[in-house]
Design an enzyme around this catalytic site. Structure first.
Site, PDB file in Angstrom:
ATOM      1  N   ASP A   1      42.401  49.524  38.101  1.00  0.00           N
ATOM      2  CA  ASP A   1      42.713  50.586  37.136  1.00  0.00           C
ATOM      3  C   ASP A   1      41.642  50.691  36.062  1.00  0.00           C
ATOM      4  O   ASP A   1      41.939  50.797  34.876  1.00  0.00           O
ATOM      5  CB  ASP A   1      44.087  50.357  36.504  1.00  0.00           C
ATOM      6  CG  ASP A   1      44.670  51.637  35.917  1.00  0.00           C
ATOM      7  OD1 ASP A   1      44.187  52.725  36.268  1.00  0.00           O
ATOM      8  OD2 ASP A   1      45.600  51.545  35.098  1.00  0.00           O
TER       9      ASP A   1
ATOM     10  N   ASN B   1      41.487  51.593  29.349  1.00  0.00           N
ATOM     11  CA  ASN B   1      41.876  50.199  29.573  1.00  0.00           C
ATOM     12  C   ASN B   1      40.790  49.212  29.152  1.00  0.00           C
ATOM     13  O   ASN B   1      40.825  48.047  29.527  1.00  0.00           O
ATOM     14  CB  ASN B   1      42.221  49.979  31.052  1.00  0.00           C
ATOM     15  CG  ASN B   1      43.584  50.534  31.411  1.00  0.00           C
ATOM     16  OD1 ASN B   1      44.382  50.859  30.535  1.00  0.00           O
ATOM     17  ND2 ASN B   1      43.855  50.659  32.691  1.00  0.00           N
TER      18      ASN B   1
ATOM     19  N   ASP C   1      45.377  45.507  30.255  1.00  0.00           N
ATOM     20  CA  ASP C   1      46.350  46.144  31.157  1.00  0.00           C
ATOM     21  C   ASP C   1      46.129  45.713  32.603  1.00  0.00           C
ATOM     22  O   ASP C   1      45.454  46.387  33.392  1.00  0.00           O
ATOM     23  CB  ASP C   1      46.317  47.666  31.055  1.00  0.00           C
ATOM     24  CG  ASP C   1      47.572  48.297  31.687  1.00  0.00           C
ATOM     25  OD1 ASP C   1      48.281  47.582  32.435  1.00  0.00           O
ATOM     26  OD2 ASP C   1      47.865  49.472  31.407  1.00  0.00           O
TER      27      ASP C   1
END
Length: 445
Positions: free
Chosen positions: A246, A251, A264
């Site tokens: 991700d 992030n 995260d």
């Protein structure tokens, strides 16, 4: 929506049933990781301070995403009589008392009185949705397991967690289970906005006849150093057979000292030999359509087998964005992105004035064929050389052998002891997040 209003449509029996399912899902995930993971370190986990929900005083709301809300921690008021604590057995040991007191004392940074920590927990919107609550509970526990054992200067640190453990999910209470993390001051998304304004100022100065070349080189070196730190974090994960899945500016954050932090880990996955694809031993059968669409590797978007190189694709786009200060695939809708990028070969346009090593690196990073992409280790070496060249050979700050600071004591000795006494065990069982979680269409970000 208030907490009471959110549950007005559920009976106490329904709340109990959903809560127990979430508890079981989270417990299964935790047990699987403890049994099969190569990275999980029980000795380091024991060093993580546990706190009662009532001990942590929340301050400013910092943001939300996926399943969770994040709040600044204003204070930690430790219970005076441990025997009266709801989870006394989990916080009464000498080790816990020492570490709890240490973290509580360092809520504020003495020089600035800025808060050091933040609390992450499942949002009310997640809790009231049974499917999301169960998945979110499992994801948050997996993230805690990872962060308790990962040790890298550019990965966010776990500073504490709920004393209730996974049983905190049973009653469907807000903050029933939570993580205490480093408080981040801004994200890379915010930083890019600031960089873009500064870049515009440099262009204006160059048009007025000023020699801005030295400043331009220094500015680019600063931006590439951020990419270099992100690369170091990913290289560390990949060396431990962990795929992040991700990667995006939202992030990547900056802590109170300005250090880059990858955070995260809800979609992070430890690769397992049993997941290898029958068609290719170098690829794995993992959840497709997982992550953020803009930065998602084509093979992931097509739900085909993939491996660590999926992160490399995302990093190539991130590197292009840091260099150009533009958004990859800006203006594309979902259909165009699917046709031109996922099932086509369109990639962002590369400025011919950029250095040849960086241009080659970007093109190789977003190759359609996963096995043709470079490793994070090779990218790390290329970026290091590029930064040194821009700095005329200065390699200050380009090492990642140790963390710059820590506020949890006793971890180093525990880590060394565990490495000597514990053997490596096989990788974790597959525990994927919701398919497509955090997924965003290019024109919806």
């Amino acid at each position: 929506m208030s907490y009471n209003d959110a549950f007005s449509h559920l009976t106490s029996e329904e709340i109990d049933h959903i809560g127990r399912k979430a508890w079981k899902a989270a417990s299964r995930s935790a047990k699987h990781m403890s049994k099969y993971s190569r990275i999980v370190n029980p000795s380091l986990e024991k060093c993580i301070p546990r706190f009662e929900r009532s001990e942590v005083i929340l301050g400013e709301f910092l943001g939300s995403g996926g399943f969770n809300d994040v709040f600044e921690i204003e204070a930690i008021e430790l219970v005076k009589n441990l025997e009266e604590a709801e989870h006394a057995k989990k916080i009464a040991s000498p080790l816990q008392q020492e570490h709890r007191a240490f973290v509580a004392k360092h809520v504020f940074r003495e020089s600035s009185q800025n808060c050091r920590y933040a609390m992450k927990f499942l949002s009310i919107d997640t809790i009231v949705d049974p499917g999301r609550y169960i998945t979110g509970a499992a994801d948050l526990v997996v993230e805690a397991k990872f962060l308790a054992s990962l040790e890298h200067p550019n990965i966010i640190k776990l500073r504490g967690m709920a004393a209730a453990g996974t049983s905190g999910f049973a009653r469907m209470e807000e903050r029933g289970y939570f993580l205490l993390l480093d408080r981040l001051q801004c994200t890379l998304e915010d930083k890019i906005d600031v960089w873009r304004e500064y870049d515009d100022d440099l262009i204006d100065e160059s048009h007025s006849g000023k020699d801005v070349e030295p400043t331009v080189r220094e500015f680019l070196a600063e931006r590439l150093h951020v990419a270099f730190d992100v690369c170091a974090a990913l290289d560390y994960l990949h060396s431990n057979f962990i795929i992040y899945r991700d990667l995006k500016p939202d992030n990547i954050g900056f802590d109170i000292r300005g250090d880059v932090k990858l955070f995260d880990f809800g979609l992070a996955k430890e690769l397992d030999e049993s997941l290898k694809s029958e068609g290719c031993s170098e690829l794995y059968e993992l959840s497709g359509n997982t992550g953020s669409l803009r930065y998602m590797a084509p093979e992931v978007a097509r739900s085909e087998p993939y491996n660590l190189s999926a992160d490399v694709y995302g990093f190539g786009l991130l590197l292009w964005q840091i260099h150009s200060l533009d958004l990859p695939y800006d203006g594309m809708n979902r259909q165009d992105h699917s046709e031109l990028v996922v099932y086509g070969s369109e990639r962002p346009e590369i400025d011919p004035t950029w250095s040849n090593p960086l241009r080659i690196l970007m093109k190789r990073s977003w190759e359609s064929e996963p096995l043709a992409r470079p490793t994070m280790d090779s990218i790390y070496k290329i970026l290091r050389r590029e930064i040194c060249a821009l700095r005329d050979g200065d390699d200050t700050g380009l090492e990642h052998t140790k963390r710059r600071s820590t506020f949890v004591i006793g971890r180093d000795s525990a880590s060394n002891k565990s490495r000597k006494n514990s053997s490596r065990i096989k990788a974790s069982l597959d525990h994927e997040g919701v398919e497509g979680r955090h997924k965003t269409v290019p024109n919806e970000e």
